[in-house]
Design an enzyme around this catalytic site. Structure first.
Site, PDB file in Angstrom:
ATOM      1  N   ARG A 143       6.000   3.386 -18.392  1.00 25.17           N
ATOM      2  CA  ARG A 143       5.900   2.132 -17.668  1.00 25.17           C
ATOM      3  C   ARG A 143       4.498   1.504 -17.766  1.00 25.17           C
ATOM      4  O   ARG A 143       4.348   0.277 -17.799  1.00 25.17           O
ATOM      5  CB  ARG A 143       6.231   2.472 -16.214  1.00 25.17           C
ATOM      6  N   ILE A 161       4.869   4.879  -0.338  1.00 22.65           N
ATOM      7  CA  ILE A 161       4.715   4.086  -1.571  1.00 22.65           C
ATOM      8  C   ILE A 161       6.055   3.995  -2.297  1.00 22.65           C
ATOM      9  O   ILE A 161       6.472   2.922  -2.728  1.00 22.65           O
ATOM     10  CB  ILE A 161       3.665   4.717  -2.527  1.00 22.65           C
ATOM     11  N   ARG A 179      10.992   0.433  -9.300  1.00 20.34           N
ATOM     12  CA  ARG A 179       9.599   0.116  -9.670  1.00 20.34           C
ATOM     13  C   ARG A 179       9.504  -1.195 -10.457  1.00 20.34           C
ATOM     14  O   ARG A 179       9.264  -1.202 -11.669  1.00 20.34           O
ATOM     15  CB  ARG A 179       8.973   1.257 -10.467  1.00 20.34           C
ATOM     16  N   LYS A 184      -5.770  10.438 -16.770  1.00 15.20           N
ATOM     17  CA  LYS A 184      -4.736   9.668 -17.482  1.00 15.20           C
ATOM     18  C   LYS A 184      -4.685   8.229 -16.982  1.00 15.20           C
ATOM     19  O   LYS A 184      -4.662   7.289 -17.774  1.00 15.20           O
ATOM     20  CB  LYS A 184      -3.380  10.351 -17.252  1.00 15.20           C
ATOM     21  N   ASN A 185      -4.662   8.066 -15.667  1.00  8.36           N
ATOM     22  CA  ASN A 185      -4.455   6.715 -15.126  1.00  8.36           C
ATOM     23  C   ASN A 185      -5.686   5.823 -15.248  1.00  8.36           C
ATOM     24  O   ASN A 185      -5.605   4.619 -14.996  1.00  8.36           O
ATOM     25  CB  ASN A 185      -3.997   6.787 -13.659  1.00  8.36           C
ATOM     26  N   ARG A 200       3.298  14.818 -20.068  1.00  7.01           N
ATOM     27  CA  ARG A 200       2.884  13.413 -19.945  1.00  7.01           C
ATOM     28  C   ARG A 200       1.554  13.305 -19.220  1.00  7.01           C
ATOM     29  O   ARG A 200       0.807  12.347 -19.454  1.00  7.01           O
ATOM     30  CB  ARG A 200       3.931  12.625 -19.138  1.00  7.01           C
ATOM     31  N   ASP A 236       0.928  10.474  -5.766  1.00  5.77           N
ATOM     32  CA  ASP A 236       0.938  11.381  -6.913  1.00  5.77           C
ATOM     33  C   ASP A 236       0.588  12.829  -6.540  1.00  5.77           C
ATOM     34  O   ASP A 236       0.613  13.706  -7.405  1.00  5.77           O
ATOM     35  CB  ASP A 236      -0.019  10.881  -8.007  1.00  5.77           C
TER      36      ASP A 236
HETATM   37  C1  UD1 Z   1       0.089   3.643 -10.513  1.00 10.22           C
HETATM   38  C2  UD1 Z   1      -0.051   5.015 -11.147  1.00 10.22           C
HETATM   39  C3  UD1 Z   1       1.014   5.967 -10.616  1.00 10.22           C
HETATM   40  C4  UD1 Z   1       0.995   5.992  -9.092  1.00 10.22           C
HETATM   41  C5  UD1 Z   1       1.042   4.579  -8.524  1.00 10.22           C
HETATM   42  C6  UD1 Z   1       0.854   4.550  -7.009  1.00 10.22           C
HETATM   43  C7  UD1 Z   1      -0.934   4.441 -13.339  1.00 10.22           C
HETATM   44  C8  UD1 Z   1      -0.713   4.413 -14.809  1.00 10.22           C
HETATM   45  N1  UD1 Z   1       0.090   4.870 -12.589  1.00 10.22           N
HETATM   46  O1  UD1 Z   1       1.366   3.152 -10.883  1.00 10.22           O
HETATM   47  O2  UD1 Z   1       0.751   7.267 -11.138  1.00 10.22           O
HETATM   48  O3  UD1 Z   1       2.116   6.718  -8.614  1.00 10.22           O
HETATM   49  O4  UD1 Z   1      -0.005   3.774  -9.098  1.00 10.22           O
HETATM   50  O5  UD1 Z   1      -0.372   5.104  -6.666  1.00 10.22           O
HETATM   51  O6  UD1 Z   1      -2.014   4.144 -12.851  1.00 10.22           O
HETATM   52  N2  UD1 Z   1       5.388  -2.726  -7.004  1.00 10.22           N
HETATM   53  C9  UD1 Z   1       6.226  -3.826  -6.952  1.00 10.22           C
HETATM   54  N3  UD1 Z   1       6.121  -4.779  -7.934  1.00 10.22           N
HETATM   55  C10 UD1 Z   1       5.219  -4.657  -8.949  1.00 10.22           C
HETATM   56  C11 UD1 Z   1       4.365  -3.536  -9.001  1.00 10.22           C
HETATM   57  C12 UD1 Z   1       4.467  -2.584  -8.005  1.00 10.22           C
HETATM   58  O7  UD1 Z   1       7.046  -3.953  -6.049  1.00 10.22           O
HETATM   59  O8  UD1 Z   1       5.165  -5.549  -9.813  1.00 10.22           O
HETATM   60  C13 UD1 Z   1       5.468  -1.698  -5.951  1.00 10.22           C
HETATM   61  C14 UD1 Z   1       5.856  -0.339  -6.501  1.00 10.22           C
HETATM   62  O9  UD1 Z   1       7.258  -0.194  -6.626  1.00 10.22           O
HETATM   63  C15 UD1 Z   1       5.247   0.589  -5.468  1.00 10.22           C
HETATM   64  C16 UD1 Z   1       3.965  -0.150  -5.063  1.00 10.22           C
HETATM   65  O10 UD1 Z   1       4.171  -1.508  -5.426  1.00 10.22           O
HETATM   66  O11 UD1 Z   1       6.086   0.706  -4.346  1.00 10.22           O
HETATM   67  C17 UD1 Z   1       2.699   0.364  -5.709  1.00 10.22           C
HETATM   68  O12 UD1 Z   1       2.909   0.518  -7.108  1.00 10.22           O
HETATM   69  P1  UD1 Z   1       1.716   0.354  -8.151  1.00 10.22           P
HETATM   70  O13 UD1 Z   1       0.413   0.576  -7.457  1.00 10.22           O
HETATM   71  O14 UD1 Z   1       1.894  -0.914  -8.896  1.00 10.22           O
HETATM   72  O15 UD1 Z   1       1.984   1.561  -9.138  1.00 10.22           O
HETATM   73  P2  UD1 Z   1       1.692   1.599 -10.691  1.00 10.22           P
HETATM   74  O16 UD1 Z   1       0.504   0.783 -11.032  1.00 10.22           O
HETATM   75  O17 UD1 Z   1       2.963   1.367 -11.438  1.00 10.22           O
END
Ligand code: UD1
Length: 418
Positions: free
Chosen positions: A92, A326, A121, A22-23, A396, A304
């Site tokens: 998201r 995380i 997030r 999915k990701n 999902r 995850d």
């Molecule tokens: C992706 C995965 C999700 C997984 C996550 C962490 C997809 C579609 N989803 O989510 O399943 O749980 O990686 O491995 O690939 N953060 C900020 N600001 C931002 C973006 C992120 O503070 O603009 C923080 C987040 O709150 C979190 C950390 O950075 O604590 C990592 O998040 P991120 O790697 O961005 O997760 P996603 O890409 O949303």
């Protein structure tokens, strides 16, 4: 609404085939927005999040058709630039259309995603990346409004590694003027999969898989076809299913390299993991040993898989400490696991699980995607019947999980909730 019913106590045996990730599929679908033309994506899992992304592509003007596990996307007439709240709030990951729409059309309006079951997030890193590439960004009525006649290559330094923000930056920079360097880039296999796809579209990307990714912007890109990589979280979840039931299963199509940390932790817990041709054999022990796990960005233990490893630890011998670095409050499965008899205490982002001899079936509620998987895993060993309600969460991200588990001998089925 559906619920999943599990009658615990069956030891899993046999073969299961892993679906596409999915990701990896979601950002690849977003990347098709970068250039006009027709793309064929294969090994795409049939999941609710994929259907949501199909809707997002359609509202942006793409034609999307799916046939079994292939999707055809025609982005020739993508002239709309708004991803609406109704879609983004349900997923998201829709925010990853920001980079490609902005880079191709010079403007994008993408709804802010809002809250999540496990905390705020934010999307500030995505916005910082677009600003670094020269975009003007305003916030209006709950939307990110981004404009740039042409993006300019830049150095983007992320203070924390972010999968989604790295992906957005890679896509946008592929059409920017000049060179972009992404520092502290995420290194997840899904980043490598997106980089491979962008390269096949004509983007000049190097360094994916390391903390520094370099992109030489191209004047134009072209359509390409792609096969989505196997889902490492689904693979890890089936490893956990073999572990918790003391089973012996063959996970076909799973990529062991992408699950190395999960595999090594399960080995520490007494699980045998043996690479075989096109797959992984996993044999659970008579009794799981409790182990400590701390989540971290790839190649660390994935957040995850945190809920699923916790489910396994509920029946471990001894005590396990699980720390999620995380997300600080991704423990909504804990009260539900306690209803099944688990002994778990939480202090902020740290959970202590004292292994119990057995769990007992109960009615529980799925609260998010991976939490639902954890409850199903616990249900596989709980005495009697476990009913997991609100399984739309699991739809999902897991394709036909109850069918795959029943193929391995589990007594599990789906019923509609009255
Ligand atoms: C992706 C995965 C999700 C997984 C996550 C962490 C997809 C579609 N989803 O989510 O399943 O749980 O990686 O491995 O690939 N953060 C900020 N600001 C931002 C973006 C992120 O503070 O603009 C923080 C987040 O709150 C979190 C950390 O950075 O604590 C990592 O998040 P991120 O790697 O961005 O997760 P996603 O890409 O949303």
């Amino acid at each position: 609404m559906d619920k999943i019913v599990v009658q615990g106590g069956e030891r899993l045996t046999g073969e299961v085939r892993i679906s596409g990730a999915k990701n990896a599929a979601l950002p690849i679908m977003a990347a098709t927005l970068l250039t006009p033309g027709k793309f064929v994506l294969s090994n795409v899992p049939r999941l609710r999040d994929v259907v949501t992304m199909e809707h997002v592509l359609r509202v942006l003007g793409a034609q999307v058709e799916h046939h079994d596990h292939s999707i055809t996307v025609d982005t020739t007439n993508c002239r709309y630039h708004e991803a609406p709240y109704e879609l983004v709030k349900t997923m998201r990951a829709s925010v990853c259309v920001l980079g490609p729409v902005l880079a191709r059309q010079g403007r994008a309006r993408v709804s802010l995603p809002g809250g999540c079951a496990w905390g705020p997030r934010p999307v500030d890193f995505h916005i910082k990346a677009m600003r670094d590439l020269g975009a003007d960004i305003e916030f209006e009525h709950g939307y990110i409004v981004a404009e740039a006649r042409r993006l300019r290559g830049a150095t983007i330094n992320f203070e924390t590694s972010s999968v989604g923000a790295t992906e957005n930056a890679m896509m946008a920079a592929s059409l920017a003027d000049g060179k972009t360097v992404i520092q502290n880039a995420a290194r997840e296999p899904e980043i490598g999969a997106l980089a491979d796809f962008l390269r096949s579209m004509g983007s000049n990307i190097t360094g994916d898989g390391t903390g520094t990714i370099t992109i030489e912007g191209a004047d134009e890109l072209h359509p390409a076809d792609v096969r989505v990589i196997p889902d490492r979280i689904e693979t890890g979840t089936f490893m956990a299913a073999a572990a918790i039931t003391g089973g012996d299963i063959l996970i076909m199509g799973g990529e062991l390299d992408h699950c190395a940390t999960v595999a090594s932790k399960l080995k520490e817990a007494g699980v045998e993991i043996i690479p075989v041709e096109d797959g992984i054999r996993v044999r659970g022990p008579e009794r799981i040993k409790s182990i400590n796990v701390t989540t971290a960005p790839y190649p660390g233990f994935p957040t995850d898989m945190q809920a699923q490893i916790m489910a396994v630890m509920t029946i471990g011998q001894g005590s396990a400490v699980i720390t999620d670095t995380i997300y600080t409050d991704r423990f909504s499965h804990v009260p539900e696991l306690r209803r099944l008899g688990a002994d778990i205490t939480i202090d902020r982002n740290v959970a202590v699980i004292s292994g119990v001899d057995h769990l007992s079936g109960a009615m529980v509620m799925a609260t998010d995607l991976r939490a639902s998987a954890a409850l199903i895993l616990a249900g596989l060993v709980a005495e009697g019947t476990t009913e997991v309600s609100r399984v739309y969460h699991i739809d999902r991200g897991y394709e036909a999980i109850e069918k795959k588990l029943s193929g391995l001998g589990a007594k599990i089925w789906r019923e509609s909730e009255n």
